[in-house]
Design a protein around this motif. Structure first.
Motif, PDB file in Angstrom:
ATOM      1  N   ASP A 162     -27.573  27.271 -18.514  1.00 11.80           N
ATOM      2  CA  ASP A 162     -27.819  28.136 -17.329  1.00 11.80           C
ATOM      3  C   ASP A 162     -26.570  28.187 -16.487  1.00 11.80           C
ATOM      4  OD1 ASP A 162     -30.363  28.277 -17.893  1.00 11.80           O
ATOM      5  OD2 ASP A 162     -31.291  26.367 -16.878  1.00 11.80           O
ATOM      6  N   VAL A 163     -25.434  27.599 -17.157  1.00 10.27           N
ATOM      7  CA  VAL A 163     -24.298  27.683 -16.550  1.00 10.27           C
ATOM      8  C   VAL A 163     -23.096  28.192 -17.258  1.00 10.27           C
ATOM      9  CG1 VAL A 163     -22.431  26.112 -15.166  1.00 10.27           C
ATOM     10  CG2 VAL A 163     -25.064  25.491 -14.988  1.00 10.27           C
ATOM     11  N   LEU A 164     -22.006  28.931 -16.583  1.00 10.77           N
ATOM     12  CA  LEU A 164     -21.036  29.485 -17.200  1.00 10.77           C
ATOM     13  C   LEU A 164     -19.743  28.987 -16.463  1.00 10.77           C
ATOM     14  CD1 LEU A 164     -21.799  33.080 -18.061  1.00 10.77           C
ATOM     15  CD2 LEU A 164     -21.627  31.239 -19.707  1.00 10.77           C
ATOM     16  N   ASP A 165     -18.970  28.457 -17.047  1.00  7.38           N
ATOM     17  CA  ASP A 165     -17.721  27.861 -16.304  1.00  7.38           C
ATOM     18  C   ASP A 165     -16.575  29.101 -16.158  1.00  7.38           C
ATOM     19  OD1 ASP A 165     -16.243  28.272 -18.969  1.00  7.38           O
ATOM     20  OD2 ASP A 165     -16.498  25.994 -19.211  1.00  7.38           O
ATOM     21  N   ALA A 166     -15.378  28.666 -15.773  1.00  5.36           N
ATOM     22  CA  ALA A 166     -14.292  29.854 -15.697  1.00  5.36           C
ATOM     23  C   ALA A 166     -13.833  30.454 -16.850  1.00  5.36           C
ATOM     24  CB  ALA A 166     -13.353  29.114 -14.752  1.00  5.36           C
ATOM     25  N   TYR A 167     -14.075  29.827 -18.008  1.00  5.09           N
ATOM     26  CA  TYR A 167     -13.703  30.302 -19.230  1.00  5.09           C
ATOM     27  C   TYR A 167     -14.844  31.157 -19.914  1.00  5.09           C
ATOM     28  CZ  TYR A 167      -9.923  27.090 -18.610  1.00  5.09           C
ATOM     29  OH  TYR A 167      -8.806  26.367 -17.910  1.00  5.09           O
ATOM     30  N   ASP A 168     -16.045  31.434 -19.033  1.00  2.00           N
ATOM     31  CA  ASP A 168     -17.090  32.156 -19.696  1.00  2.00           C
ATOM     32  C   ASP A 168     -17.617  31.389 -20.832  1.00  2.00           C
ATOM     33  OD1 ASP A 168     -18.860  34.258 -19.327  1.00  2.00           O
ATOM     34  OD2 ASP A 168     -17.881  35.232 -21.068  1.00  2.00           O
ATOM     35  N   GLN A 169     -17.793  30.173 -20.563  1.00  2.18           N
ATOM     36  CA  GLN A 169     -18.445  29.106 -21.489  1.00  2.18           C
ATOM     37  C   GLN A 169     -19.423  28.419 -20.832  1.00  2.18           C
ATOM     38  OE1 GLN A 169     -17.419  29.490 -25.112  1.00  2.18           O
ATOM     39  NE2 GLN A 169     -16.443  27.556 -25.419  1.00  2.18           N
ATOM     40  N   HIS A 170     -20.503  27.881 -21.642  1.00  2.00           N
ATOM     41  CA  HIS A 170     -21.336  26.919 -21.420  1.00  2.00           C
ATOM     42  C   HIS A 170     -20.777  25.678 -21.338  1.00  2.00           C
ATOM     43  CE1 HIS A 170     -24.444  30.171 -21.391  1.00  2.00           C
ATOM     44  NE2 HIS A 170     -24.288  30.424 -22.521  1.00  2.00           N
ATOM     45  N   PRO A 171     -20.703  24.789 -20.207  1.00  2.00           N
ATOM     46  CA  PRO A 171     -20.070  23.598 -20.302  1.00  2.00           C
ATOM     47  C   PRO A 171     -20.813  22.802 -21.073  1.00  2.00           C
ATOM     48  CG  PRO A 171     -20.628  24.411 -17.750  1.00  2.00           C
ATOM     49  CD  PRO A 171     -21.317  25.128 -18.883  1.00  2.00           C
ATOM     50  N   PRO A 228     -20.592   9.805 -17.201  1.00  2.00           N
ATOM     51  CA  PRO A 228     -19.373   9.600 -18.106  1.00  2.00           C
ATOM     52  C   PRO A 228     -19.291  11.053 -19.175  1.00  2.00           C
ATOM     53  CG  PRO A 228     -21.041   8.395 -18.861  1.00  2.00           C
ATOM     54  CD  PRO A 228     -21.725   9.017 -17.733  1.00  2.00           C
ATOM     55  N   TRP A 229     -19.707  12.178 -18.761  1.00  9.38           N
ATOM     56  CA  TRP A 229     -19.462  13.122 -19.340  1.00  9.38           C
ATOM     57  C   TRP A 229     -18.165  14.258 -18.905  1.00  9.38           C
ATOM     58  CZ3 TRP A 229     -24.669  12.885 -17.747  1.00  9.38           C
ATOM     59  CH2 TRP A 229     -25.018  13.591 -16.602  1.00  9.38           C
ATOM     60  N   GLU A 230     -17.759  15.111 -19.621  1.00  9.31           N
ATOM     61  CA  GLU A 230     -16.755  15.949 -18.998  1.00  9.31           C
ATOM     62  C   GLU A 230     -16.880  16.801 -17.794  1.00  9.31           C
ATOM     63  OE1 GLU A 230     -14.565  17.212 -22.416  1.00  9.31           O
ATOM     64  OE2 GLU A 230     -14.320  15.269 -23.127  1.00  9.31           O
ATOM     65  N   GLN A 231     -18.334  17.374 -18.028  1.00 13.48           N
ATOM     66  CA  GLN A 231     -18.447  18.365 -16.989  1.00 13.48           C
ATOM     67  C   GLN A 231     -19.387  17.792 -16.168  1.00 13.48           C
ATOM     68  OE1 GLN A 231     -17.303  21.318 -16.674  1.00 13.48           O
ATOM     69  NE2 GLN A 231     -16.215  21.604 -18.374  1.00 13.48           N
ATOM     70  N   ASP A 232     -19.898  18.389 -14.891  1.00 13.90           N
ATOM     71  CA  ASP A 232     -20.682  17.898 -14.195  1.00 13.90           C
ATOM     72  C   ASP A 232     -21.573  18.999 -13.354  1.00 13.90           C
ATOM     73  OD1 ASP A 232     -20.211  16.398 -10.616  1.00 13.90           O
ATOM     74  OD2 ASP A 232     -22.103  16.385 -12.143  1.00 13.90           O
ATOM     75  N   PRO A 233     -22.423  19.756 -14.229  1.00 13.90           N
ATOM     76  CA  PRO A 233     -22.997  20.958 -13.923  1.00 13.90           C
ATOM     77  C   PRO A 233     -24.522  20.278 -13.164  1.00 13.90           C
ATOM     78  CG  PRO A 233     -23.437  20.621 -16.038  1.00 13.90           C
ATOM     79  CD  PRO A 233     -22.761  19.419 -15.729  1.00 13.90           C
ATOM     80  N   ALA A 234     -25.201  21.219 -12.360  1.00  9.89           N
ATOM     81  CA  ALA A 234     -26.418  21.012 -11.962  1.00  9.89           C
ATOM     82  C   ALA A 234     -27.598  20.459 -12.790  1.00  9.89           C
ATOM     83  CB  ALA A 234     -26.890  22.095 -11.088  1.00  9.89           C
ATOM     84  N   GLU A 235     -28.317  19.811 -12.295  1.00 13.06           N
ATOM     85  CA  GLU A 235     -29.610  19.505 -13.217  1.00 13.06           C
ATOM     86  C   GLU A 235     -30.262  20.553 -13.604  1.00 13.06           C
ATOM     87  OE1 GLU A 235     -32.215  16.702 -15.205  1.00 13.06           O
ATOM     88  OE2 GLU A 235     -30.205  16.564 -14.507  1.00 13.06           O
TER      89      GLU A 235
END
Length: 285
Positions: free
Chosen positions: A148-157, A270-277
């Motif tokens: 449900d999220v796209l980062d600045a590189y148009d990738q799903h975290p 302790p993961w690399e991305q921090d998206p919303a639940e």
């Protein structure tokens, strides 16, 4: 053409789950000595969800493998591959580019499961860091895409849950009122399927009755996703009504306050991305 390089790439493609389907077009591309080129193939899968619901509509998965020639030799390397998942009833495909090194050589099947919205467990070696000595013992981590999220590189975290996060799949199973996992063989089958990002059918006691349910690993909350026979999410308050009732009843004279600290404690990451639940209402999203 570098024959040793060709043999290496064929073995790599086979290990990634692409088999020998691309060997001929790979050889032709290497003979033409391209600096960069892409190869593609498609697969069709009858998803777990389709099998459960009795549908014959298959998921279509298209893979685009991106190759680059080394600047210092005649060797060619596969750096990443882009996956597009076309699911029935969805207008736009789910897409993601998997970097071989960064994503620990995710296989074609694992990429499909991740884009389907499930978590997988993978045995990985620590990634090398320049100037830092890294131990070479492999360890298991959980991986899951935030669809449900796209980062600045148009990738799903991609979230990676390391052992320090404390997700124990066996312990998660023990928390739920399953009635058919007492057998060691069935329990082991459940652990294997769930770690591969598959749904597993179980029997659960709800309100003094036994119901068939389907479960999936949910590492972000150190728990499981539970679905009924129609693949509708069953919330925890229905599974553990006694626990919810105890928590909702304060002791006599006690003032109930919202504990924001507890909320943040649940988000140790302790993961690399921090998206919303993510919301739990829709299977695989």
């Amino acid at each position: 053409m570098n024959e040793n390089n060709f043999e290496y790439l064929k073995k790599l493609l086979d290990n990634l789950g692409f088999g020998k389907h691309l060997n001929l077009v790979l050889q032709q591309a290497l003979e033409k000595d391209f600096n960069t080129f892409s190869l593609g193939m498609s697969s069709a899968y009858l998803s777990d969800e389709a099998k459960i619901l009795g549908s014959q509509n298959r998921d279509i998965v298209k893979y685009q493998l991106n190759f680059n020639k080394s600047k210092s030799s005649d060797s060619v390397f596969l750096n990443d591959y882009r996956v597009s998942l076309y699911k029935p009833m969805e207008v736009t495909p789910r897409t993601h580019t998997f970097d071989l090194e960064r994503d620990h050589r995710i296989t074609a099947w694992q990429a499909y499961r991740l884009l389907s919205g499930f978590a997988i467990e993978k045995n990985v070696l620590p990634q090398r860091k320049e100037g830092v000595e890294v131990p070479q013992e492999a360890r298991k981590i959980w991986m899951k895409l935030s669809l449900d999220v796209l980062d600045a590189y148009d990738q799903h975290p991609m979230r990676r849950f390391y052992p320090e996060y404390g997700y124990d799949l066996g312990a998660a199973l023990d928390k739920y009122p399953f009635t058919n996992l007492a057998s060691d063989s069935i329990r082991e089958m459940a652990l294997q399927d769930l770690s591969k990002g598959k749904l597993f059918k179980a029997d659960m006691r709800l309100y003094d009755q036994i119901f068939p349910v389907y479960i999936a690993a949910r590492p972000e909350s150190r728990s499981l996703d539970v679905y009924d026979k129609g693949l509708n999410a069953i919330p925890d308050w229905q599974i553990f009504p006694d626990k919810v009732e105890r928590q909702s009843k304060p002791a006599s004279g006690q003032v109930v306050e919202r504990d924001e600290g507890n909320l943040s404690a649940q988000q140790e990451q302790p993961w690399e991305q921090d998206p919303a639940e993510e919301a739990k209402q829709k299977l695989g999203r």
